[in-house]
Design a protein around this motif. Structure first.
Motif, PDB file in Angstrom:
ATOM      1  N   ARG A  50     -10.486  26.842 -35.595  1.00  0.00           N
ATOM      2  CA  ARG A  50     -10.666  26.348 -36.955  1.00  0.00           C
ATOM      3  C   ARG A  50     -12.008  26.813 -37.540  1.00  0.00           C
ATOM      4  NH1 ARG A  50      -8.783  20.111 -37.279  1.00  0.00           N
ATOM      5  NH2 ARG A  50      -9.522  20.442 -39.420  1.00  0.00           N
ATOM      6  N   GLN A  51     -13.011  26.931 -36.691  1.00  0.00           N
ATOM      7  CA  GLN A  51     -14.307  27.439 -37.148  1.00  0.00           C
ATOM      8  C   GLN A  51     -14.218  28.923 -37.483  1.00  0.00           C
ATOM      9  OE1 GLN A  51     -16.639  26.214 -33.826  1.00  0.00           O
ATOM     10  NE2 GLN A  51     -17.176  24.223 -34.701  1.00  0.00           N
ATOM     11  N   CYS A  52     -13.390  29.628 -36.723  1.00  0.00           N
ATOM     12  CA  CYS A  52     -13.189  31.050 -37.007  1.00  0.00           C
ATOM     13  C   CYS A  52     -12.556  31.230 -38.387  1.00  0.00           C
ATOM     14  CB  CYS A  52     -12.269  31.673 -35.957  1.00  0.00           C
ATOM     15  SG  CYS A  52     -12.990  31.833 -34.312  1.00  0.00           S
ATOM     16  N   VAL A  53     -11.535  30.428 -38.657  1.00  0.00           N
ATOM     17  CA  VAL A  53     -10.821  30.527 -39.926  1.00  0.00           C
ATOM     18  C   VAL A  53     -11.716  30.130 -41.091  1.00  0.00           C
ATOM     19  CG1 VAL A  53      -8.880  29.625 -41.264  1.00  0.00           C
ATOM     20  CG2 VAL A  53      -8.577  30.136 -38.838  1.00  0.00           C
ATOM     21  N   ALA A  54     -12.495  29.071 -40.887  1.00  0.00           N
ATOM     22  CA  ALA A  54     -13.372  28.585 -41.955  1.00  0.00           C
ATOM     23  C   ALA A  54     -14.606  29.458 -42.117  1.00  0.00           C
ATOM     24  CB  ALA A  54     -13.782  27.141 -41.667  1.00  0.00           C
ATOM     25  N   GLY A  55     -14.932  30.259 -41.091  1.00  0.00           N
ATOM     26  CA  GLY A  55     -16.104  31.119 -41.165  1.00  0.00           C
ATOM     27  C   GLY A  55     -17.395  30.357 -41.054  1.00  0.00           C
ATOM     28  N   LYS A  56     -17.358  29.206 -40.393  1.00  0.00           N
ATOM     29  CA  LYS A  56     -18.555  28.391 -40.281  1.00  0.00           C
ATOM     30  C   LYS A  56     -19.483  28.922 -39.190  1.00  0.00           C
ATOM     31  CE  LYS A  56     -16.381  24.127 -41.916  1.00  0.00           C
ATOM     32  NZ  LYS A  56     -16.002  22.745 -41.585  1.00  0.00           N
ATOM     33  N   GLU A  57     -20.762  28.681 -39.358  1.00  0.00           N
ATOM     34  CA  GLU A  57     -21.746  29.161 -38.392  1.00  0.00           C
ATOM     35  C   GLU A  57     -21.896  28.214 -37.206  1.00  0.00           C
ATOM     36  OE1 GLU A  57     -25.443  30.056 -40.176  1.00  0.00           O
ATOM     37  OE2 GLU A  57     -24.616  31.335 -41.738  1.00  0.00           O
ATOM     38  N   SER A  58     -21.420  26.995 -37.374  1.00  0.00           N
ATOM     39  CA  SER A  58     -21.567  25.996 -36.305  1.00  0.00           C
ATOM     40  C   SER A  58     -21.039  26.541 -34.984  1.00  0.00           C
ATOM     41  CB  SER A  58     -20.794  24.735 -36.685  1.00  0.00           C
ATOM     42  OG  SER A  58     -20.876  23.784 -35.655  1.00  0.00           O
ATOM     43  N   ASN A  59     -21.858  26.452 -33.977  1.00  0.00           N
ATOM     44  CA  ASN A  59     -21.527  26.924 -32.627  1.00  0.00           C
ATOM     45  C   ASN A  59     -21.414  28.449 -32.537  1.00  0.00           C
ATOM     46  OD1 ASN A  59     -21.384  24.266 -31.688  1.00  0.00           O
ATOM     47  ND2 ASN A  59     -19.206  24.095 -32.191  1.00  0.00           N
ATOM     48  N   PHE A  60     -21.713  29.141 -33.619  1.00  0.00           N
ATOM     49  CA  PHE A  60     -21.612  30.592 -33.607  1.00  0.00           C
ATOM     50  C   PHE A  60     -22.923  31.261 -34.041  1.00  0.00           C
ATOM     51  CE2 PHE A  60     -17.194  29.407 -33.708  1.00  0.00           C
ATOM     52  CZ  PHE A  60     -16.567  30.376 -32.962  1.00  0.00           C
ATOM     53  N   SER A  61     -24.000  30.487 -34.074  1.00  0.00           N
ATOM     54  CA  SER A  61     -25.260  31.026 -34.577  1.00  0.00           C
ATOM     55  C   SER A  61     -25.756  32.198 -33.730  1.00  0.00           C
ATOM     56  CB  SER A  61     -26.326  29.923 -34.625  1.00  0.00           C
ATOM     57  OG  SER A  61     -26.496  29.340 -33.342  1.00  0.00           O
ATOM     58  N   ARG A  62     -25.393  32.201 -32.457  1.00  0.00           N
ATOM     59  CA  ARG A  62     -25.841  33.287 -31.578  1.00  0.00           C
ATOM     60  C   ARG A  62     -24.763  34.350 -31.367  1.00  0.00           C
ATOM     61  NH1 ARG A  62     -28.744  29.712 -26.762  1.00  0.00           N
ATOM     62  NH2 ARG A  62     -30.257  28.634 -28.105  1.00  0.00           N
ATOM     63  N   ALA A  63     -23.586  34.045 -31.885  1.00  0.00           N
ATOM     64  CA  ALA A  63     -22.480  34.986 -31.677  1.00  0.00           C
ATOM     65  C   ALA A  63     -22.231  35.761 -32.957  1.00  0.00           C
ATOM     66  CB  ALA A  63     -21.219  34.238 -31.273  1.00  0.00           C
ATOM     67  N   THR A  64     -22.442  37.043 -32.913  1.00  0.00           N
ATOM     68  CA  THR A  64     -22.241  37.860 -34.105  1.00  0.00           C
ATOM     69  C   THR A  64     -21.368  39.062 -33.786  1.00  0.00           C
ATOM     70  OG1 THR A  64     -24.239  39.136 -33.637  1.00  0.00           O
ATOM     71  CG2 THR A  64     -24.463  37.197 -35.069  1.00  0.00           C
ATOM     72  N   GLY A  65     -20.787  39.632 -34.825  1.00  0.00           N
ATOM     73  CA  GLY A  65     -20.019  40.861 -34.674  1.00  0.00           C
ATOM     74  C   GLY A  65     -18.875  40.756 -33.689  1.00  0.00           C
ATOM     75  N   LEU A  66     -18.795  41.726 -32.772  1.00  0.00           N
ATOM     76  CA  LEU A  66     -17.695  41.788 -31.818  1.00  0.00           C
ATOM     77  C   LEU A  66     -17.662  40.588 -30.891  1.00  0.00           C
ATOM     78  CD1 LEU A  66     -17.791  45.575 -30.841  1.00  0.00           C
ATOM     79  CD2 LEU A  66     -16.151  44.425 -32.340  1.00  0.00           C
ATOM     80  N   GLU A  67     -18.834  40.033 -30.590  1.00  0.00           N
ATOM     81  CA  GLU A  67     -18.894  38.882 -29.700  1.00  0.00           C
ATOM     82  C   GLU A  67     -18.167  37.681 -30.310  1.00  0.00           C
ATOM     83  OE1 GLU A  67     -22.254  36.091 -27.452  1.00  0.00           O
ATOM     84  OE2 GLU A  67     -22.851  37.855 -28.598  1.00  0.00           O
ATOM     85  N   ALA A  68     -18.398  37.454 -31.599  1.00  0.00           N
ATOM     86  CA  ALA A  68     -17.726  36.354 -32.298  1.00  0.00           C
ATOM     87  C   ALA A  68     -16.232  36.636 -32.418  1.00  0.00           C
ATOM     88  CB  ALA A  68     -18.333  36.175 -33.682  1.00  0.00           C
ATOM     89  N   LYS A  69     -15.901  37.886 -32.686  1.00  0.00           N
ATOM     90  CA  LYS A  69     -14.505  38.277 -32.825  1.00  0.00           C
ATOM     91  C   LYS A  69     -13.746  38.051 -31.517  1.00  0.00           C
ATOM     92  CE  LYS A  69     -11.944  42.140 -34.854  1.00  0.00           C
ATOM     93  NZ  LYS A  69     -12.059  43.514 -35.361  1.00  0.00           N
ATOM     94  N   ASP A  70     -14.391  38.372 -30.396  1.00  0.00           N
ATOM     95  CA  ASP A  70     -13.776  38.165 -29.089  1.00  0.00           C
ATOM     96  C   ASP A  70     -13.548  36.688 -28.805  1.00  0.00           C
ATOM     97  OD1 ASP A  70     -13.667  40.849 -28.600  1.00  0.00           O
ATOM     98  OD2 ASP A  70     -15.505  40.916 -27.399  1.00  0.00           O
ATOM     99  N   GLU A  71     -14.487  35.854 -29.243  1.00  0.00           N
ATOM    100  CA  GLU A  71     -14.354  34.423 -29.014  1.00  0.00           C
ATOM    101  C   GLU A  71     -13.190  33.850 -29.831  1.00  0.00           C
ATOM    102  OE1 GLU A  71     -17.248  30.523 -28.533  1.00  0.00           O
ATOM    103  OE2 GLU A  71     -18.055  32.462 -29.118  1.00  0.00           O
ATOM    104  N   CYS A  72     -13.037  34.353 -31.030  1.00  0.00           N
ATOM    105  CA  CYS A  72     -11.909  33.931 -31.861  1.00  0.00           C
ATOM    106  C   CYS A  72     -10.585  34.366 -31.233  1.00  0.00           C
ATOM    107  CB  CYS A  72     -12.022  34.536 -33.259  1.00  0.00           C
ATOM    108  SG  CYS A  72     -13.399  33.896 -34.243  1.00  0.00           S
ATOM    109  N   ARG A  73     -10.544  35.603 -30.761  1.00  0.00           N
ATOM    110  CA  ARG A  73      -9.333  36.126 -30.134  1.00  0.00           C
ATOM    111  C   ARG A  73      -8.998  35.339 -28.873  1.00  0.00           C
ATOM    112  NH1 ARG A  73     -10.931  40.777 -29.345  1.00  0.00           N
ATOM    113  NH2 ARG A  73     -10.018  41.965 -31.064  1.00  0.00           N
TER     114      ARG A  73
END
Length: 397
Positions: A50-73
């Motif tokens: 749900r955070q991936c869909v909303a694009g929120k930074e919560s819990n993702f402040s250190r995860a950027t780019g491909l790293e965040a994309k992998d976490e969503c996947r």
């Protein structure tokens, strides 16, 4: 950095293909969510998604780019094994909006191709023939009915307590004047949704899809939803802008996706509908009434319908806008479904068929059912000379 709508890219899109979980029935999304939240691993992945869909930074402040994309996947892949992945909603259910909110957090559309959105609603699997058997206001032999079918349908509604109650409930807000406004459109829309969600189709369809032979009848049919309030406005917005506005509302977006799914035309099918089901198309169409995408008959001389919008000021998006508008105005599936209700002839009345199997609203099959009767290259429904003039409107591509 913002994660953004990482699930909207095709490589991490949740598949629209839905199959039941092995050994179990598909849950509605509210129950599936409650079940998921009781399980720690599922709950964690669902919140991440749900955070991936909303694009929120919560819990993702250190995860950027491909790293965040992998976490969503990763969250998406994990939830594929849970009942949330297969959940659906029921139109008019008690917690419909909450159910749809959960659904859309799980299923995202392909960008720039809104006609591919899958319906979030559980299939009803009904047929018009079931409605005809229960509806005395629909004459088996239309030639016997020489009056105003739409007026007869309104009278029949008044004789039914449920129909009369819900009809009165929308007439009042749709006609009452408040300050400088003609009506309270928001309350009018809400009451109209309740009418079409709660009143049995044999009564609501009788008023909305009644067959006509003169202008007095067709005008009554056009006025069924009190268009001055529920449909018309001072200016017509661009259809693509109206669509974007619709997509921001869970119910409107869901009803529109349901319409795209169940009224998808297919010229090679027996009925000219991809799903070979008139009842599902009419249900999906009526579900749009009471949203910003509310459609209505364009005039009193045809079965063409459209939402209150046009394609002026479309610029480079003119083709896309006209494609969207034509899905309403020139939809052979919808026109045939309306005509079939007026004639009292379902698809399986004049030829036994099997539904076309699809996984998305636009999937085509390798083989198509063929009409064993006379060739009808223009996809007309067989009509009879003794049918009312309105029911005999020849629908052509």
């Amino acid at each position: 950095a913002r994660v953004g709508l990482c699930l909207l890219s095709t490589d991490v899109l949740l598949s629209a293909e839905v199959s039941g979980l092995p050994g179990g029935d598909r849950l509605d999304c509210v129950k599936a969510s409650d079940q998921c939240l009781k399980e720690q691993s599922c709950s964690t992945k669902f919140r991440t998604l749900r955070q991936c869909v909303a694009g929120k930074e919560s819990n993702f402040s250190r995860a950027t780019g491909l790293e965040a994309k992998d976490e969503c996947r990763s969250a998406m892949e994990a939830l594929k094994q849970k009942s949330l992945y297969n959940c659906r909603c029921k139109r008019g259910m008690k917690k419909e909006k909450n159910c749809l909110r959960i659904y859309w957090s799980m299923y995202q559309s392909l960008q720039g191709n809104d006609l591919l959105e899958d319906s979030p609603y559980e299939p009803v699997n009904s047929r018009l023939s079931d409605i005809f058997r229960l509806a005395p206001i629909v004459s088996v032999e239309p030639v016997l009915s020489k009056g105003n079918n739409c007026l007869d349908a309104a009278k029949a509604c008044n004789l039914n307590d449920t129909c009369k109650r819900f009809r009165s409930a929308y007439i009042t807000p749709c006609t009452s004047s408040t300050s400088n406004e003609i009506c309270n459109k928001r309350k009018c829309h809400k009451a109209l949704r309740l009418f079409f969600d709660k009143v049995p189709p044999k009564h609501s369809y009788g008023m909305l899809f009644c067959s006509c032979r003169d202008v007095a009848c067709t005008e009554r049919r056009r006025q069924t939803i009190v268009p001055v309030c529920s449909y018309e406005d001072r200016e017509k917005p661009n259809c693509l802008n109206l669509q974007e506005s619709c997509k921001k509302n869970y119910i409107c977006r869901s009803r529109l996706a349901d319409f795209f799914t169940n009224c998808q035309p297919e010229s090679r099918s027996v009925s000219s509908c991809l799903k070979e089901n008139y009842a599902d198309c009419l249900l999906a169409y009526s579900g749009l009434i009471g949203t910003v995408m509310t459609p209505n008959y364009i005039d009193s001389s045809s079965l063409s319908v459209a939402p209150w919008c046009d394609c002026s000021n479309s610029g480079n998006d003119r083709d896309e806008c006209e494609k969207f508008l034509n899905f309403f105005q020139d939809n052979i599936c919808l026109k045939n479904a309306i005509q079939a209700f007026g004639n009292g002839t379902d698809v399986n009345v004049w030829q036994p068929i099997l539904p076309v199997q699809t996984t998305t609203a636009t999937t085509t099959t390798a083989s198509r059912l063929k009409n064993t009767g006379s060739e009808t290259t223009n996809n007309e429904i067989p009509s009879h000379n003794d049918s009312p003039a309105c029911a005999n409107l020849q629908v052509r591509e």
